[in-house]
Design a protein around this motif. Structure first.
Motif, PDB file in Angstrom:
ATOM      1  N   ALA A  11       3.178   1.668  -2.969  1.00 61.38           N
ATOM      2  CA  ALA A  11       2.280   1.094  -3.967  1.00 61.38           C
ATOM      3  C   ALA A  11       3.057   0.541  -5.150  1.00 61.38           C
ATOM      4  O   ALA A  11       2.765  -0.554  -5.652  1.00 61.38           O
ATOM      5  CB  ALA A  11       1.282   2.156  -4.439  1.00 61.38           C
ATOM      6  N   GLU A  14       4.866  -2.589  -4.083  1.00 61.88           N
ATOM      7  CA  GLU A  14       3.913  -3.693  -3.950  1.00 61.88           C
ATOM      8  C   GLU A  14       3.503  -4.215  -5.319  1.00 61.88           C
ATOM      9  O   GLU A  14       3.392  -5.429  -5.536  1.00 61.88           O
ATOM     10  CB  GLU A  14       2.685  -3.213  -3.172  1.00 61.88           C
ATOM     11  N   ALA A  18       4.162  -7.895  -6.786  1.00 59.54           N
ATOM     12  CA  ALA A  18       3.052  -8.716  -7.272  1.00 59.54           C
ATOM     13  C   ALA A  18       3.324  -9.189  -8.696  1.00 59.54           C
ATOM     14  O   ALA A  18       3.033 -10.333  -9.050  1.00 59.54           O
ATOM     15  CB  ALA A  18       1.746  -7.917  -7.220  1.00 59.54           C
ATOM     16  N   ASP A 105      -7.352  -3.812  -3.266  1.00 59.67           N
ATOM     17  CA  ASP A 105      -6.502  -2.646  -3.516  1.00 59.67           C
ATOM     18  C   ASP A 105      -5.150  -3.025  -4.103  1.00 59.67           C
ATOM     19  O   ASP A 105      -4.673  -2.397  -5.055  1.00 59.67           O
ATOM     20  CB  ASP A 105      -6.293  -1.851  -2.228  1.00 59.67           C
ATOM     21  N   ASN A 106      -4.498  -4.067  -3.543  1.00 55.86           N
ATOM     22  CA  ASN A 106      -3.172  -4.425  -4.046  1.00 55.86           C
ATOM     23  C   ASN A 106      -3.245  -4.933  -5.478  1.00 55.86           C
ATOM     24  O   ASN A 106      -2.343  -4.696  -6.287  1.00 55.86           O
ATOM     25  CB  ASN A 106      -2.518  -5.467  -3.139  1.00 55.86           C
ATOM     26  N   TYR A 109      -3.677  -1.835  -7.758  1.00 51.73           N
ATOM     27  CA  TYR A 109      -2.402  -1.146  -7.946  1.00 51.73           C
ATOM     28  C   TYR A 109      -1.527  -1.898  -8.943  1.00 51.73           C
ATOM     29  O   TYR A 109      -0.838  -1.296  -9.767  1.00 51.73           O
ATOM     30  CB  TYR A 109      -1.664  -0.987  -6.612  1.00 51.73           C
ATOM     31  N   SER A 110      -1.562  -3.229  -8.863  1.00 51.28           N
ATOM     32  CA  SER A 110      -0.785  -4.032  -9.798  1.00 51.28           C
ATOM     33  C   SER A 110      -1.259  -3.806 -11.227  1.00 51.28           C
ATOM     34  O   SER A 110      -0.458  -3.670 -12.150  1.00 51.28           O
ATOM     35  CB  SER A 110      -0.897  -5.520  -9.446  1.00 51.28           C
TER      36      SER A 110
END
Length: 222
Positions: A11, A14, A18, A105-106, A109-110
């Protein structure tokens, strides 16, 4: 490395990727030198009293107490989105309060990776646990949550360890808690480390499996 540690590492990687590619939600990448406060909510109709909306409470705190030094990024969508958008405009806080809508989701998380503090200002006991708090803790983010009667939200966020808990519908207390954490680097670092530790010690898959097995074993011994 356990599955949870792998998930956290993935996470963070990622989120970093991002950020490097400019894919953090627009509200976050616009911040320069201010504190970034993330808040996630379902923008649903909760009651006929608009001051009781969790999201309105967060906005009111941002507008009346925090000021432009804090960027408040609200994640979520629902029937009251347009009403909150109008409130932001009428209050003149559109430069530092953003409605980001639904995030994948991504993207979430960012945003969590970019924020300084995560806020869960829900007011109703239907917010029984607040899993998003655990997601924030897994990334070492201090949490500001509310003491909802008959809810587990304030148990998940251990007051003084992983963050601070405040009374519901109290904009001054909410803003004060945010300001307290953000203005004291030593406290912020302590709560950040405590949030990550609480996640590891209490909410990882391995910990929950071990405790479930222990409950069954204890029952067999009775």
């Amino acid at each position: 490395m356990g599955e949870d540690e792998k998930w956290m590492k993935a996470a963070l990687e990622e989120a970093a990727q991002a950020a490097a590619e400019g894919e953090i939600p627009v509200g976050a990448v616009l911040v320069r030198g201010g504190q970034v406060i993330a808040a996630a909510h379902n923008l649903r109709e909760q009651t006929q009293d608009p001051t009781a909306h969790a999201e309105m409470l967060c906005l009111r705190a941002a507008a009346e107490k925090l000021g432009a030094d804090y960027q408040v990024l609200i994640v979520g969508d629902g029937p009251v989105h347009d009403q909150l958008e109008e409130y932001i405009t009428s209050a003149g806080i559109q430069d530092h309060v953003k409605l980001l809508g639904y995030l994948e989701d991504n993207e979430m998380y960012s945003l969590l990776a970019a924020c300084d503090v995560f806020v869960l200002s829900s007011v109703m006991k239907t917010e029984a646990f607040g899993i998003v708090q655990i997601e924030a803790m897994s990334l070492g983010k201090p949490v500001i949550a509310t003491k909802i009667p008959e809810s587990g939200v304030s148990w998940v966020n251990a007051d003084g360890l992983s963050g601070l808990n405040v009374p519901i519908k109290d904009a001054e207390a909410l803003a004060g808690a945010v300001r307290t954490v953000c203005s004291d680097q030593e406290l912020h670092d302590k709560l950040s480390a405590g949030a990550a530790r609480r996640f590891r010690d209490t909410f990882t898959i391995d910990q929950m499996i071990d405790r479930t097995i222990k409950i069954y074993n204890d029952e067999k011994c009775m």
